[in-house]
Design an enzyme around this catalytic site. Structure first.
Site, PDB file in Angstrom:
ATOM      1  N   ASN A  40       7.809 -41.397 -81.891  1.00  0.00           N
ATOM      2  CA  ASN A  40       6.353 -41.274 -81.800  1.00  0.00           C
ATOM      3  C   ASN A  40       5.929 -41.842 -80.442  1.00  0.00           C
ATOM      4  OD1 ASN A  40       3.596 -41.392 -82.079  1.00  0.00           O
ATOM      5  ND2 ASN A  40       3.605 -43.028 -83.620  1.00  0.00           N
TER       6      ASN A  40
ATOM      7  N   HIS B  51      -0.654 -42.277 -89.993  1.00  0.00           N
ATOM      8  CA  HIS B  51      -0.089 -43.426 -89.269  1.00  0.00           C
ATOM      9  C   HIS B  51      -1.060 -44.596 -89.382  1.00  0.00           C
ATOM     10  CE1 HIS B  51       1.359 -45.943 -86.011  1.00  0.00           C
ATOM     11  NE2 HIS B  51       2.507 -45.293 -86.112  1.00  0.00           N
TER      12      HIS B  51
ATOM     13  N   GLU C 240      -2.067 -46.696 -87.320  1.00  0.00           N
ATOM     14  CA  GLU C 240      -3.047 -46.807 -86.220  1.00  0.00           C
ATOM     15  C   GLU C 240      -4.220 -45.868 -86.467  1.00  0.00           C
ATOM     16  OE1 GLU C 240      -0.234 -46.211 -83.063  1.00  0.00           O
ATOM     17  OE2 GLU C 240       0.610 -48.188 -83.465  1.00  0.00           O
TER      18      GLU C 240
ATOM     19  N   GLY D  11       7.804 -47.712 -79.782  1.00  0.00           N
ATOM     20  CA  GLY D  11       8.124 -48.236 -78.444  1.00  0.00           C
ATOM     21  C   GLY D  11       9.502 -47.842 -77.922  1.00  0.00           C
TER      22      GLY D  11
HETATM   23  C1  PEP Z   1       5.302 -46.365 -84.886  1.00  0.00           C
HETATM   24  O1  PEP Z   1       4.407 -46.249 -84.084  1.00  0.00           O
HETATM   25  O2  PEP Z   1       5.403 -45.541 -85.792  1.00  0.00           O
HETATM   26  C2  PEP Z   1       6.231 -47.485 -84.741  1.00  0.00           C
HETATM   27  C3  PEP Z   1       7.073 -47.711 -85.696  1.00  0.00           C
HETATM   28  O3  PEP Z   1       6.139 -48.233 -83.577  1.00  0.00           O
HETATM   29  P1  PEP Z   1       7.186 -49.348 -83.046  1.00  0.00           P
HETATM   30  O4  PEP Z   1       8.573 -48.755 -83.206  1.00  0.00           O
HETATM   31  O5  PEP Z   1       6.830 -49.577 -81.621  1.00  0.00           O
HETATM   32  O6  PEP Z   1       7.014 -50.542 -83.907  1.00  0.00           O
END
Ligand code: PEP
Length: 260
Positions: A11, A97, A99, A237
């Site tokens: 992602n 998600h 966010e 990330g």
């Molecule tokens: C995500 O955005 O779905 C996620 C898991 O981010 P990160 O791996 O950065 O924690």
């Protein structure tokens, strides 16, 4: 338990220009022949879907979007529909998600509409659920996950569950560097599978793909994927660099091969 090839989705969130996205996708596609045995999915921002689609053509890597709106077309300024995603070459779309739930007010009902809209257009949803830190600390993890599952999958039948990938993403582990331990993740994954079994029956639940997401890195992916109910990852990330993303896929394949 039905053993499924590891599913690893990147992602990219609101990162990367078209040129940068093209570069990252190209680097991943270059080594994708070595990664046979895993389903790899890349979710660039909308603006880079076209460029990344061109790079993925003829490769086993699949394209995903990060969101959609449930109407097919109309006066919905700023929104993108499922048929548009399909037309842009997306096989998958991330829905619900944390966010989007947190910053854009997405509700379980909205998530449910989006899942149905995606399925109607032949785009497979990657449906995210997960609890916040305060919900975990007050012992509400499974209440929250159950509510999100129930709402998101409302009036969705067993026949289509196989077209939905579920992603358990504890909000406290997203982008924080704090990963759920394999035991913590497995506990929730197994409970999710139990919930699916109650609603859809054991056979359907066993076939469901349940991803873990939240600070997945090359160093923790082997142990996480070795857990019985963890079928893959949604990576934020660490998916922004080809090297770390590819290493996560390699570790997932290695864990899968050793899995009983
Ligand atoms: C995500 O955005 O779905 C996620 C898991 O981010 P990160 O791996 O950065 O924690």
């Amino acid at each position: 338990m039905v053993k499924k090839p590891p599913f690893v989705a990147g992602n990219w969130k609101m990162h990367l220009t078209m040129g940068e996205a093209k570069g990252l996708a190209t680097a991943i596609v270059k080594v994708s022949a070595d990664l046979a045995g895993a389903e790899i999915v890349l979710a660039p921002p909308f603006t880079a879907l076209g460029e990344v689609k061109k790079v993925l053509e003829g490769s086993p890597v699949r394209l995903a979007a990060q969101n959609l709106f449930w109407e097919e077309k109309g006066a919905f300024t700023g929104e993108v529909s499922a048929p548009m995603l399909r037309d842009s070459g997306c096989q998958y779309v991330i829905i619900g998600h944390s966010e989007r739930r947190q910053y854009f007010g997405e509700t379980d009902d909205g998530v449910n509409r989006k899942i149905k809209a995606a399925l109607k257009s032949g785009v497979f949803p990657i449906f995210c659920v997960g609890e916040t830190l305060s919900e975990r600390e007050s012992g509400q993890t499974m209440d929250v996950i159950s509510r999100q599952l129930q709402g998101g999958l409302d009036s969705i039948g067993a026949g289509v569950l196989k077209s939905i990938v579920i992603a358990y993403e504890p909000v406290w582990a997203i982008g924080t560097g704090k990963t759920a331990t394999p035991d913590q993740a497995e506990e929730v994954h197994s409970r999710i599978r139990e919930k699916l079994a109650l609603k859809y029956g054991n056979g359907t639940a066993e076939c469901a793909i349940i991803l873990y997401g939240g600070s997945v890195k090359p160093t923790n992916s082997f142990a996480l994927l070795s857990e019985k109910n963890i079928d893959g990852f949604l990576v934020g990330g660490a998916s922004l660099e080809a090297e770390s993303f590819v290493q996560i896929v390699r570790e997932a394949i290695r864990a899968y091969k050793e899995k009983k």
